[in-house]
Design an enzyme around this catalytic site. Sequence first.
Site, mmCIF file in Angstrom:
data_model
loop_
_atom_site.group_PDB
_atom_site.id
_atom_site.type_symbol
_atom_site.label_atom_id
_atom_site.label_comp_id
_atom_site.label_asym_id
_atom_site.label_seq_id
_atom_site.Cartn_x
_atom_site.Cartn_y
_atom_site.Cartn_z
ATOM 1 N N GLY A 135 0.835 -1.208 0.000
ATOM 2 C CA GLY A 135 0.000 0.000 0.000
ATOM 3 C C GLY A 135 0.860 1.244 0.000
ATOM 4 N N ASN A 136 0.277 2.377 0.318
ATOM 5 C CA ASN A 136 1.067 3.606 0.448
ATOM 6 C C ASN A 136 0.417 4.524 1.482
ATOM 7 O OD1 ASN A 136 -0.813 5.483 -0.962
ATOM 8 N ND2 ASN A 136 -0.435 4.065 -2.656
ATOM 9 N N ARG A 137 1.031 5.661 1.719
ATOM 10 C CA ARG A 137 0.623 6.500 2.843
ATOM 11 C C ARG A 137 -0.523 7.472 2.520
ATOM 12 N NH1 ARG A 137 3.803 9.840 5.053
ATOM 13 N NH2 ARG A 137 5.404 10.072 3.470
#
Length: 415
Positions: A204-206
Site C-alpha cells: 500500500g502507500n501513505r
Amino acid sequence: MRRKILLGITGSIAAYKTLELIRLLRQDGHDVQVVATKSALHFFPVLTAEVFSGHPVYSDLFDPACSVRHIELARDADVLLIAPVSADFLSKMALGLADDLLSTLCLTVTCPVLVAPAMEENMYVHPAIQKHRKTLAARGIYEIPPETGPLASGKEGLGRFASLETIRHSLKTKLMQNERWSGVRVLVSAGPTYEPIDPVRFIGNRSSGKMGYALAAASAARGAQVTLISGPTSLPLPPGVEVLRIETAEDLGISMDRLFPEHDICFMAAAVSDYRLDRPHSSKKKKDGNTWTLSLVENPDILSGLSRQKSPGQFLVGFAAESDMNPEKLLEKLRKKGADMLLANDISRPDIGFSSDENEITLFHPDGTSLPLGKHSKIVLSNKILDEIEKVWRCPAASSNGNKDQPNGNAPLSD
Ligand code: PMT
C-alpha cells in the site's frame, strides 16, 4: 435571480441585525424563510421578522405546523444560511446533533450551507471551535468569516458578525457559483490502492484520501454531481457524493474506465500503486526462515488510459507526487500523461502531501504556464483548484445560462 433562502438564526446578540438582512434579501428578490433556535428568540422580535419575511418564523420541531413542513423546507431550499451562528450551534452542526428544527434541517438539506459566526474572540479561537470549523469546512460548508471590531462584551477583537453587505455578497457569489456548477458531473479518485501479497498482506502507500475527499466535498458544495472512487480510508464520506469503494489498482482502472465517459471533469488524486504482485499467494505465506522475494509487475497507467479515451469538452486533471519539484520534469509528466492540468505536490515534506491536513500545490497547464496555489488546508486548496478550472474549462451550465462572464465565485472559506 429569485432563490428560496432558508435563514437560520441562532442565539447570539447579533441576531438583531438579521432583521435588516431579511429586508435586504427580500429587496434582492429572494424568498426568505426564517427558522430560529429557541435561544435566538431572546434576541429578535419574531413578529417583525414575520412581517419582513412574509412567512411565519418556525422554531419548534414539535409544533405541528413545523414537524409536517420540515422535510418540505429542506427540499425546497436553494441555500441554507445560518447567520449568526453561535459557538453552541456551530459545535452542534459539527457533531451532527439534531434536537431542534434548525439542527434537524442542517442534516436534511442537500443545498449549499453557509454560516456566519458571531461570538466573543476567546470562544472563536478556542481549539474546540477551531476543530469544529475544520470539520464543517471538510464537509463543504462555507464560512463567512467574522470580522475584527467591537464585540458585545465591549472589548475589541475577532468574532464580530460579518457586515450585512459581506453576507449579502457572499450569498450572491455562492448562488452564482452554484448556477455554474449545477449539473456538472465530477469524478474523483482518492486514497491508496492495496495490492495483495497474500490474503493477509498487501503493498500500500501513505495516502489518507484527504486530498481527493476534499476535492469531492468542494465540488459537491458547488452543486456538482460527484462520484468518488475511493481506495481504503477511514474518512467520513462527504455529503451528497456517490461513493464506490475499490482496493486494487486494477479495480480502480476498471471503475474509472467505466465511469469516465459519463463525467465532465475528472481528478486522479488516488495514489495508485505502480506495481502489483505477479502472482499473489492464495493462502497465507508462513515463515520458513528463508528470504522471501516478491516478483512485481507494472500496473497500467490509468490516467494515460483516460486521456486516450477523452472526448472533446471533458477535462482531465492529474496529480504529481514528487520529491523533486522540477518544473521541466513536471511539464513532461503532464504532457506524457495527456492531462489538461497537473497538480504537483512535494511528498518529501512532512507538513504537506500524504496524510496531512494541509497541502501545497503548484498547478501546471499544458501550455507550460504554472501557478503556485500556496499552502492551505486541503479544502481551501480544492476551492482554489476549482476556481482555476472555471477559468479554463467552460462549465456547460455556465454557457447555457449565459453566465460565462460572471466573476469567479471564490468561496469565503478560510484556513
Ligand atoms: O491522500 P492524501 O493523504 O491526502 O495525500 C494526497 C496525495 C499526496 C496522495 C495526492 O495529493 C497526490 O499527489 N496524488 C497522486 C499520487 C500519485 O500516484 O502520483 P504519481 O506522480 O505517482 O502519479 C501521477 C498521476 O498518475 C496521478 O494522478 C496518479 O493518480 C496517476 N496514476 C499513477 C499510476 C498509475 N498506475 N496510474 C495512474 O493513473
